[in-house]
Design a protein around this motif. Structure first.
Motif, PDB file in Angstrom:
ATOM      1  N   UNK A 224      -8.816 -79.179  83.152  1.00  0.00           N
ATOM      2  CA  UNK A 224      -8.555 -79.923  82.129  1.00  0.00           C
ATOM      3  C   UNK A 224      -8.701 -81.433  82.103  1.00  0.00           C
ATOM      4  N   UNK A 225      -9.195 -82.125  81.193  1.00  0.00           N
ATOM      5  CA  UNK A 225      -9.274 -83.298  81.076  1.00  0.00           C
ATOM      6  C   UNK A 225      -8.576 -84.323  79.905  1.00  0.00           C
ATOM      7  N   UNK A 226      -7.653 -83.653  79.291  1.00  0.00           N
ATOM      8  CA  UNK A 226      -7.218 -84.371  78.122  1.00  0.00           C
ATOM      9  C   UNK A 226      -5.979 -83.468  77.929  1.00  0.00           C
ATOM     10  N   UNK A 227      -5.160 -84.117  76.957  1.00  0.00           N
ATOM     11  CA  UNK A 227      -3.791 -83.325  76.447  1.00  0.00           C
ATOM     12  C   UNK A 227      -3.939 -83.266  74.983  1.00  0.00           C
ATOM     13  N   UNK A 228      -4.026 -82.095  74.632  1.00  0.00           N
ATOM     14  CA  UNK A 228      -3.719 -81.999  72.872  1.00  0.00           C
ATOM     15  C   UNK A 228      -2.590 -82.374  72.473  1.00  0.00           C
ATOM     16  N   UNK A 229      -2.758 -82.956  71.251  1.00  0.00           N
ATOM     17  CA  UNK A 229      -1.497 -83.406  70.490  1.00  0.00           C
ATOM     18  C   UNK A 229      -0.669 -82.436  70.424  1.00  0.00           C
ATOM     19  N   UNK A 230       0.755 -82.502  70.357  1.00  0.00           N
ATOM     20  CA  UNK A 230       1.635 -81.371  70.194  1.00  0.00           C
ATOM     21  C   UNK A 230       1.769 -81.026  68.751  1.00  0.00           C
ATOM     22  N   UNK A 231       1.781 -79.689  68.331  1.00  0.00           N
ATOM     23  CA  UNK A 231       2.119 -79.606  66.742  1.00  0.00           C
ATOM     24  C   UNK A 231       3.282 -78.584  66.788  1.00  0.00           C
ATOM     25  N   UNK A 232       3.817 -78.905  65.623  1.00  0.00           N
ATOM     26  CA  UNK A 232       5.188 -77.919  65.274  1.00  0.00           C
ATOM     27  C   UNK A 232       6.231 -78.143  66.470  1.00  0.00           C
ATOM     28  N   UNK A 233       6.384 -79.206  66.968  1.00  0.00           N
ATOM     29  CA  UNK A 233       7.418 -79.440  68.166  1.00  0.00           C
ATOM     30  C   UNK A 233       8.807 -79.352  67.832  1.00  0.00           C
ATOM     31  N   UNK A 234       9.508 -78.606  68.537  1.00  0.00           N
ATOM     32  CA  UNK A 234      10.878 -78.131  68.264  1.00  0.00           C
ATOM     33  C   UNK A 234      11.806 -79.425  68.666  1.00  0.00           C
ATOM     34  N   UNK A 235      12.852 -79.812  68.240  1.00  0.00           N
ATOM     35  CA  UNK A 235      13.534 -80.998  68.559  1.00  0.00           C
ATOM     36  C   UNK A 235      14.004 -81.080  70.207  1.00  0.00           C
ATOM     37  N   UNK A 236      13.931 -81.959  70.765  1.00  0.00           N
ATOM     38  CA  UNK A 236      14.488 -81.982  72.327  1.00  0.00           C
ATOM     39  C   UNK A 236      15.904 -81.530  72.357  1.00  0.00           C
ATOM     40  N   UNK A 237      16.557 -80.961  73.287  1.00  0.00           N
ATOM     41  CA  UNK A 237      17.973 -80.622  73.435  1.00  0.00           C
ATOM     42  C   UNK A 237      18.237 -81.079  74.817  1.00  0.00           C
ATOM     43  N   UNK A 238      19.338 -81.401  75.076  1.00  0.00           N
ATOM     44  CA  UNK A 238      20.054 -81.571  76.601  1.00  0.00           C
ATOM     45  C   UNK A 238      19.985 -80.236  77.328  1.00  0.00           C
ATOM     46  N   UNK A 239      19.933 -80.320  78.553  1.00  0.00           N
ATOM     47  CA  UNK A 239      19.776 -79.126  79.429  1.00  0.00           C
ATOM     48  C   UNK A 239      20.205 -79.714  80.847  1.00  0.00           C
ATOM     49  N   UNK A 240      20.642 -78.719  81.697  1.00  0.00           N
ATOM     50  CA  UNK A 240      20.918 -78.865  83.005  1.00  0.00           C
ATOM     51  C   UNK A 240      19.784 -78.050  84.000  1.00  0.00           C
ATOM     52  N   UNK A 241      19.466 -78.803  85.123  1.00  0.00           N
ATOM     53  CA  UNK A 241      18.286 -78.252  85.964  1.00  0.00           C
ATOM     54  C   UNK A 241      18.864 -78.472  87.302  1.00  0.00           C
ATOM     55  N   UNK A 242      18.759 -77.254  88.022  1.00  0.00           N
ATOM     56  CA  UNK A 242      19.246 -77.030  89.463  1.00  0.00           C
ATOM     57  C   UNK A 242      18.287 -77.083  90.537  1.00  0.00           C
ATOM     58  N   UNK A 243      18.333 -78.197  91.381  1.00  0.00           N
ATOM     59  CA  UNK A 243      17.359 -78.381  92.259  1.00  0.00           C
ATOM     60  C   UNK A 243      17.885 -77.371  93.621  1.00  0.00           C
ATOM     61  N   UNK A 244      17.177 -76.508  94.002  1.00  0.00           N
ATOM     62  CA  UNK A 244      17.754 -75.567  94.794  1.00  0.00           C
ATOM     63  C   UNK A 244      17.595 -75.975  96.446  1.00  0.00           C
ATOM     64  N   UNK A 245      16.747 -76.842  96.633  1.00  0.00           N
ATOM     65  CA  UNK A 245      16.604 -77.466  98.177  1.00  0.00           C
ATOM     66  C   UNK A 245      17.891 -78.444  98.243  1.00  0.00           C
ATOM     67  N   UNK A 246      18.107 -79.193  97.095  1.00  0.00           N
ATOM     68  CA  UNK A 246      19.021 -80.196  97.380  1.00  0.00           C
ATOM     69  C   UNK A 246      20.592 -79.719  96.954  1.00  0.00           C
ATOM     70  N   UNK A 247      20.427 -78.362  96.327  1.00  0.00           N
ATOM     71  CA  UNK A 247      21.727 -77.828  95.807  1.00  0.00           C
ATOM     72  C   UNK A 247      22.450 -78.781  94.840  1.00  0.00           C
ATOM     73  N   UNK A 248      21.701 -79.294  93.961  1.00  0.00           N
ATOM     74  CA  UNK A 248      22.282 -80.303  92.905  1.00  0.00           C
ATOM     75  C   UNK A 248      21.834 -79.923  91.651  1.00  0.00           C
ATOM     76  N   UNK A 249      22.859 -80.140  90.759  1.00  0.00           N
ATOM     77  CA  UNK A 249      22.409 -79.964  89.212  1.00  0.00           C
ATOM     78  C   UNK A 249      22.274 -81.090  88.483  1.00  0.00           C
TER      79      UNK A 249
END
Length: 281
Positions: A224-249
């Protein structure tokens, strides 16, 4: 050799050429400041370049892989992008030195197909042009379909004609892809031993992927050489991500990306385009 914050080894190279070659598209050449030979590359390879504003972006090499004295890339200046291409074009001058990685290849010529079919869209010609240089020296069967809005908006027009000769068909659509290359007709019938290489905007790549879905999986190759514009985007929401190697949330707020939050936590992550294209991070 330096290392950027995203852990990509970089070397200082000199900008020896910066020219406009089509509407909004610029050609840059890099050479070693002391005239030393550059690391070799294979067709389809790209460089990571640290642009003047500090962002790191990847650009495909488009010159002859036999050349060891220069690297040639092309940059499309994106006014509405994240600033990397604008900085590289607007803030760079011939004679400047930038941090550049050794070549990396995620889009290489594979196997020994009976025939290569290349489909390039606009700036997506760059890795395929390097492939053309390579195949020109070999007794291979290949053909390029090159899609652009007009002749004036066709990067490397003269060089493509020189490298591919009668093995190229230009498709100028005037800005309406529906009037350009008929991808469905081109890829309608699988051909034994034929491989497809496509590079360009997401719409072109996905069209080729869709219409070649009945081909053997190993016969389709894309970048790919370009990003298509997003359509019908859902609103962003907060979430948690767990880094398994660092054992960090970590908590990611709606207005920030995972990458930004992870970096702020002091975790080094290798990145490049930061647009979700290159799969680096």
């Amino acid at each position: 050799m330096a290392t950027t914050d995203n852990a990509i080894p970089m070397t200082e190279l000199e900008v020896t050429t910066l020219d406009a070659i089509a509407e909004g598209i610029y050609r840059l050449e890099f050479a070693h400041p002391e005239g030393d030979e550059l690391p070799e590359f294979t067709p389809g390879a790209h460089l990571h370049v640290e642009v003047p504003n500090g962002q790191v972006r990847r650009y495909s090499l488009c010159n002859d892989p036999e050349e060891r004295d220069r690297y040639v890339i092309a940059v499309k200046r994106e006014e509405a992008g994240t600033g990397g291409s604008k900085s590289l074009v607007d803030d760079t001058r011939v004679g400047d030195r930038l941090q550049v990685s050794a070549p990396v290849n995620d889009f290489e010529l594979k196997g020994n197909p009976a025939r290569y079919v290349f489909i390039a869209g606009g700036i997506g010609i760059t890795p395929i042009l390097a492939m053309g240089h390579e195949l020109k020296t070999r007794s291979e069967d290949y053909h390029l379909h090159y899609c652009t809005p007009s002749e004036a908006e066709t990067p490397f027009l003269k060089e493509v004609r020189s490298v591919f000769g009668p093995r190229v068909t230009f498709h100028h659509d005037g800005g309406d892809p529906a009037t350009g290359l008929d991808v469905q007709a081109l890829l309608g019938d699988p051909v034994t031993g034929q491989h497809i290489y496509v590079c360009g905007p997401a719409g072109l790549v996905e069209s080729a992927r869709l219409h070649s879905s009945h081909w053997p999986e190993e016969a389709f190759h894309s970048e790919l050489f370009a990003v298509e514009p997003a359509t019908d985007e859902l609103p962003n929401e907060a979430f948690d991500v767990f880094l398994s190697r660092q054992k960090m949330t970590l908590s990611v707020p709606p207005e920030r990306s995972i990458l930004e939050v992870v970096r702020d936590a002091g975790v080094a992550v290798e990145t490049s385009c930061e647009d979700g294209l290159c799969s680096c991070c």
